[in-house]
Design an enzyme around this catalytic site. Sequence first.
Site, PDB file in Angstrom:
ATOM      1  CB  SER A  72      43.529  48.722  41.680  1.00 16.91           C
ATOM      2  OG  SER A  72      43.307  48.971  40.310  1.00 16.91           O
ATOM      3  CG  ASN A 128      38.406  49.708  54.516  1.00 13.97           C
ATOM      4  OD1 ASN A 128      39.345  48.962  54.783  1.00 13.97           O
ATOM      5  ND2 ASN A 128      38.040  49.971  53.284  1.00 13.97           N
ATOM      6  CB  CYS A 131      41.325  49.785  51.373  1.00 13.55           C
ATOM      7  SG  CYS A 131      41.411  49.943  49.573  1.00 13.55           S
ATOM      8  N   GLY A 266      30.461  39.112  48.725  1.00 14.75           N
ATOM      9  CA  GLY A 266      31.154  40.204  48.044  1.00 14.75           C
ATOM     10  C   GLY A 266      31.193  40.041  46.544  1.00 14.75           C
ATOM     11  CB  THR A 267      33.946  38.785  44.399  1.00 13.95           C
ATOM     12  OG1 THR A 267      34.926  39.635  44.998  1.00 13.95           O
ATOM     13  CG2 THR A 267      34.267  38.597  42.934  1.00 13.95           C
TER      14      THR A 267
END
Lengths: 305, 256
Positions: A72, A128, A131, A266-267
């Site tokens: 977050s 974006n 989000c 990504g992650t």
Amino acid sequence: MTSLNTKINIAGVEMKNPVMTASGTFGSGKEYSEFVDLNQLGAVVVKGVANVPWKGNASPRTAETYGGMLNSVGLQNPGVDVFIKEDIPFLRKFDTKIIVNIAGRSVEDYCEVVETLGDADIDMIELNISCPNVKEGCVSFGTNAKTVEQVTKEVKKYAKQPLIVKLSPNVADIAEIARGAEAGGADAISLINTLLGMVIDIHKRQPVLANIMGGFSGPAIKPVAVRMVYQVAQAVSVPIIGMGGIATGEDAIEFMLAGATGVAVGTANFYNPRATMDVKEGIEAYMKKYNVKDINHIVGELSYI
Amino acid sequence: MNRWKNVKILSNKEIVPGMYELDILAPKMAQISEPGQFMNLYCKSESRLLPRPISICEINKEAETLKLIYAVVGKGTEEISQMREGETIKVMGPFGNGFKVGKEQDHIIIGGGVGTPPLLELVKHLKGKKRVYLGFRTNPILVEAFEKHGAEVHVATEDGSFGTKGNVMDILTKTEPQGDIVYSCGPKPMLKAVYNWAKEKNIPSQLSFEERMACGIGACLVCTCKIQREQEVDWENRRVCKDGPVFNGDEVIWDD
């Protein structure tokens, strides 16, 4: 020996291979340059930038989950001016494309960033509107097809570089949203952003994240992402950049077979700083194994049982 | 790739209930490690993706080893606690801006619980008077190790099983030591109390923070702390992993 063609073309921008970084997981590449030769990447998609600096959300901002994580962060960024001054000169030292992810709380915010980036030495812009961690703007634009079309159309007026629209998976009908982006003039579509999630500390009886909810990412979300890329590929004709849990070459191939021309890691960068290289080498190994001479030949090439 | 590899576990043992001491053979990594830095430890289970950031307790550059002390706080650290001597563990690091050792001659070192270990390596680098104040829930750790390095050690335990009954602030306010600098590591509420105590006495402080991290290298921006540096007009969320974990007390915005 026949050489493999891994080059792809997205909206007129040629990349040496389909492997990119997912925005927000790679900074602007500096932190990873110790582990990865940035020259080997198709493109670096940088952390979202806004017209002014954003402080982001309160801590804690992360929670690990089974095969994934929540974040977050809330698009903390130093603002577009600092980005242009510091990050573009760094990235331009490498032979890779620069894609700038842009964030905003209003359509005017987005347009201002895009306008500021007009003369910047970058290759593409990623809008974006997905989000989940920012209350105003962002995902509130991304969950209605009509709004997606309008925002895209407005931003497109100011964009000098090709425009990618990044979609949220937190919608009822992803194909409809994608059609909205295409109708608004998107040159490409990227998906998925994170899924909205929540983790509770049962001992304290509190949400783990200060922001209560956060974006869920990592290998655990991959089937959802592949499904959505597949649905969007059926719905639009612009090229797709697929992401969501990609950690290996096999994962990337899955997205490409579902219809993605490019892929983003990504992650996986967070726990394997060489993940992008693993994906690139894995794609090449797949091409050799199945005698795929041109990576573009597998995009959307599914056969059915 | 000096800062990311599989290393050999020399020993991994429980020193007090729930707290473990891990020794690893880490050539190159040990050479570049400094007091106050941390290592990222990986689990073997693929369901637990993220590395666990653990502070460095002792650095032995000759033997090329690092000692890390960690508490079992969840499934990841529980898995790490089951690893055995001779096994390998994937580690990354050292990372972070550690403690800065200056010319001060009178040091006050304050540790809380699992925040104590990084202060041991620091103490080895300090010259002059070293007064160490440690607080624990129950079982103290490293008391003799600090003494071995010339420190005068004061201990508090919440249950009174060792030393003074109470927390570290109780022994600090009771003894009211004077010094040139305060070094501290522990939970945030303790750091805040330490900072206020030191500020009242006009003693500068270097404080090491703990925060939930993902990447550990400064890319993901999840482990932030509100920091306002001199000459900055407003605070910023700085990265505990990369800009910290050690910050000057005066830079920290203590509103939460």
